[in-house]
Design a protein around this motif. Structure first.
Motif, PDB file in Angstrom:
ATOM      1  N   LEU A 148       0.698  -1.168  -0.086  1.00  0.00           N
ATOM      2  CA  LEU A 148      -0.018  -0.003   0.093  1.00  0.00           C
ATOM      3  C   LEU A 148       0.836   1.273  -0.078  1.00  0.00           C
ATOM      4  O   LEU A 148       0.607   2.174  -0.694  1.00  0.00           O
ATOM      5  N   VAL A 149       2.085   1.246   0.768  1.00  0.00           N
ATOM      6  CA  VAL A 149       2.764   2.372   0.870  1.00  0.00           C
ATOM      7  C   VAL A 149       3.476   2.667  -0.537  1.00  0.00           C
ATOM      8  O   VAL A 149       3.558   3.839  -0.972  1.00  0.00           O
ATOM      9  N   GLU A 150       3.790   1.593  -1.064  1.00  0.00           N
ATOM     10  CA  GLU A 150       4.266   1.760  -2.603  1.00  0.00           C
ATOM     11  C   GLU A 150       3.509   2.181  -3.681  1.00  0.00           C
ATOM     12  O   GLU A 150       3.705   3.240  -4.459  1.00  0.00           O
ATOM     13  N   ILE A 151       2.211   1.633  -3.455  1.00  0.00           N
ATOM     14  CA  ILE A 151       1.193   2.384  -4.270  1.00  0.00           C
ATOM     15  C   ILE A 151       0.841   3.771  -4.024  1.00  0.00           C
ATOM     16  O   ILE A 151       0.617   4.615  -5.038  1.00  0.00           O
ATOM     17  N   ASN A 152       0.927   3.854  -2.700  1.00  0.00           N
ATOM     18  CA  ASN A 152       0.667   5.340  -2.441  1.00  0.00           C
ATOM     19  C   ASN A 152       1.522   6.466  -2.776  1.00  0.00           C
ATOM     20  O   ASN A 152       1.400   7.388  -3.234  1.00  0.00           O
ATOM     21  N   THR A 153       3.095   5.978  -2.696  1.00  0.00           N
ATOM     22  CA  THR A 153       4.115   6.682  -3.352  1.00  0.00           C
ATOM     23  C   THR A 153       4.022   6.889  -4.623  1.00  0.00           C
ATOM     24  O   THR A 153       4.194   8.053  -5.179  1.00  0.00           O
ATOM     25  N   PHE A 154       3.440   5.814  -5.404  1.00  0.00           N
ATOM     26  CA  PHE A 154       3.574   5.922  -6.880  1.00  0.00           C
ATOM     27  C   PHE A 154       2.579   6.769  -7.280  1.00  0.00           C
ATOM     28  O   PHE A 154       2.657   7.726  -8.268  1.00  0.00           O
ATOM     29  N   ARG A 155       1.218   6.633  -6.651  1.00  0.00           N
ATOM     30  CA  ARG A 155       0.208   7.621  -7.201  1.00  0.00           C
ATOM     31  C   ARG A 155       0.334   9.009  -6.637  1.00  0.00           C
ATOM     32  O   ARG A 155       0.155   9.823  -7.575  1.00  0.00           O
TER      33      ARG A 155
END
Length: 618
Positions: free
Chosen positions: A413-420
């Motif tokens: 989730l952190v990676e997705i949040n960072t990417f978005r």
């Protein structure tokens, strides 16, 4: 008359034939139906193998035919399993409890070529009423311990599986309780320590110590068991004695969950027991057997798993899951079983975590995501603590697995949040960059419009750029604003100076040739001369920018070019066209009536004469 009688007889004969045929068909159908019902009933009136050894006789495998027979049961199930040493009379005991002969019940070793291998179940469960609920009682026969050609690990797996699957576990022992018999209960003790006292999880089986002996005098069986469960001195700290003493202590604590019962030998000629009826068996055995039936019946309770009773299909699923766990390790342990059962609980908790965290519309602030993660972790760990199997431990395998999977999901989730967040902030940054580039190319330079553009971009960035990438892009945007502002200011004065020079020349043309207004032409010439001569005198245009007069000019320019009601840079071209067409229209409509512009000073009207007349006068 003879003809009519003949016809009547013919009709009667025909009707009789039809009636007899119909009755014959119906009767045949009833017999066939009775035969089918009888075959269906007899189809399960036998013992089925449900677990069988693998070729190496070290691990266990399911027997599908026997499990299919159990899966059909829809009532709550209770399970009575008999365990004990090899040739201790377990199969004969089960036949006695079920009132079956050796020919129709479980196979007895000295009667048949095929002796018990693995675990067998009687196909027709005994149906009893427990607290108003119709319950099907399964009886399981297990392969005996300590037989030739088997490993101790195999015996442990048989014992462990019987202990987990049963509601009542009958430990059938000949003569007395040996230390090796107590050691065999290691798994049952571990299992009870994991589950005993925890409601709605997995209730351990009630243990029935059944001692078969030739004499009934002397110590009672209960006293014999209690004496066998007393710890023995271990001055040398022997590991084996320590382990057996641990089992003894645990079994003593479980005394309320166990019962001891004695059963005399049915007859001296044990090889002929299957050929004898009750009248030929020892009367004390028969009476004790009937008492044993009542004791077993009083101990029977439906098998409880996760707070509910189980049916045949649930039993099959539980057996397969347990068997897979027991075969996993080289040595079966309660830990393997607990971890296997807890996998489903872990999966449910991880699914709940994903469901809760999916409500976040990414990207969000890191603090918000972390707060949601921590509250959801608390929720799922509480749920795991309530639904998990085994004792509550701080750092067991299941807890580590749950936290590891939850942490893995959070990292994702952190990676997705960072990417978005990066993608969203980059889009806003690019939009602001394009906006500043367009402000650099204003046709009519305006510091107020440039500052308004930066303010608008800042508001959009603050509102829409969310997540962990915001600080990084905030710094980049500030650097871009400082650079763009410096570049705009450097060009602003020069472009404004050039615009004023062009405007002065345009006004000269307009005042002289368009509207023919001399004062406007003079003012325009004055502005042009001032701009040109001032820069010549002071060597550069930059020195003009510090003049107070220039500041007044800039203020007037800013108020004219950009304001709350009018953006002259946007409307410059449309207004220019409107003024142009308005002027053309005016000239076409009113320009021909005028002979010329009115003189600013009084003039004398002198009649014009031709050169020839003036020459003649001379």
């Amino acid at each position: 008359m003879d003809g009519r009688q003949s016809k009547t007889c013919s009709r009667v004969a025909f009707l009789s034939f039809v009636l007899c045929y119909f009755i014959g068909v119906v009767g045949y159908g009833d017999m066939s139906g009775s035969h089918l019902r009888g075959s269906t009933s007899s189809q399960f009136h036998k013992a089925f193998s449900i677990v069988e050894p693998d070729p190496g006789h070290t691990k266990l495998a399911v027997s599908r035919s026997g499990l299919n027979a159990i899966a059909r049961i829809t009532n709550p199930i209770a399970v009575v399993a008999v365990i004990g040493p090899y040739r201790s009379g377990k199969s004969f005991l089960l036949n006695q409890l079920l009132s079956l002969s050796c020919n129709e019940g479980f196979g007895v070793g000295h009667m048949r070529d095929t002796k018990t291998r693995g675990i067998w179940a009687w196909g027709e469960p005994l149906e009893i009423n427990l607290d108003g609920v119709k319950t099907s009682v399964l009886f399981l026969d297990t392969e005996g311990f300590e037989s030739i050609g088997k490993s101790n690990v195999y015996d442990d797996r048989i014992f462990a599986l019987a202990a987990i699957m049963s509601s009542v576990l009958i430990y059938n022992l000949p003569e007395t309780v040996r230390e090796a018999d107590i050691a065999k209960l290691s798994f049952a003790v571990d299992l009870a320590e994991e589950f005993y006292g925890r409601e709605s999880i997995l209730e351990p089986a009630k243990l029935l110590w059944l001692i078969q002996r030739d004499f009934l005098e002397g110590k009672s069986v209960q006293a014999m068991v209690e004496e066998a469960l007393q710890t023995v001195p271990n001055p040398d700290n022997n590991k084996d004695i320590f382990q057996v003493n641990r089992i003894r202590k645990s079994l003593s604590l479980m005394a309320e969950n166990s019962t001891a019962f004695s059963l005399p030998q049915p007859h001296l000629e044990r090889t002929k027991l299957c050929e004898m009826g009750d009248s030929e068996l020892h009367h004390s055995y028969v009476s004790q057997r009937e008492r044993l039936k009542k004791v077993v019946t009083s101990m029977i309770r439906p098998k409880i798993v996760q707070g509910g009773t189980i049916t045949g299909k649930d039993f099959v699923s539980l057996l397969e899951q347990t068997l897979d766990a027991l075969n996993k390790g080289e040595i079966p342990s309660a830990g393997y079983v607990v971890e296997a059962f807890n996998r489903a609980v872990v999966d449910r908790c991880v699914a709940l975590y994903n469901t809760r965290m999916s409500k976040f519309q990414l990207p969000v602030r890191e603090e918000e995501l972390l707060s949601g993660h921590e509250s959801t972790v608390h929720e799922v760990t509480s749920l795991f603590g309530k639904e998990r199997f085994g004792r509550q431990k701080d750092n067991d395998e299941s807890s580590r697995m749950l936290l590891m999977q939850v942490e893995k999901a959070y990292v994702t989730l952190v990676e997705i949040n960072t990417f978005r967040s990066s993608r969203q902030c980059d889009n806003i940054y690019t939009s602001c960059e394009d906006q500043l580039d367009s402000l650099q190319g204003l046709r009519l330079p305006s510091m107020a419009k440039f500052s308004a553009g930066i303010t608008s971009c800042n508001i959009t960035f603050t509102k829409n750029c969310l997540g962990p990438s915001k600080p990084v892009y905030q710094k980049r945007l500030e650097k871009m604003w400082l650079k763009a502002r410096s570049h705009f200011i450097n060009n602003y004065n020069q472009r404004l100076f050039n615009w004023l020079v062009v405007l002065s020349l345009v006004m000269v043309v307009v005042g002289r040739f368009v509207i023919k207004f001399l004062l406007l032409e003079i003012a325009a010439w004055g502005l042009f001369i001032f701009l040109e001569t001032y820069t010549r005198i002071f060597w550069s245009a930059e020195s003009l920018y510090y003049n107070p007069t220039w500041r007044v000019v800039v203020s007037a320019w800013e108020a004219t070019v950009y304001g709350p009601l009018l953006d002259l840079d946007r409307w410059f071209i449309p207004l220019s066209w409107i003024i142009f067409f308005g002027f053309i229209t005016y000239r076409l409509k009113f320009g021909r009536r005028k002979k010329g512009p009115a003189p600013l000073l009084p003039s004398v009207d002198i009649p014009r004469t031709s050169r020839r007349s003036r020459f003649l006068k001379m």
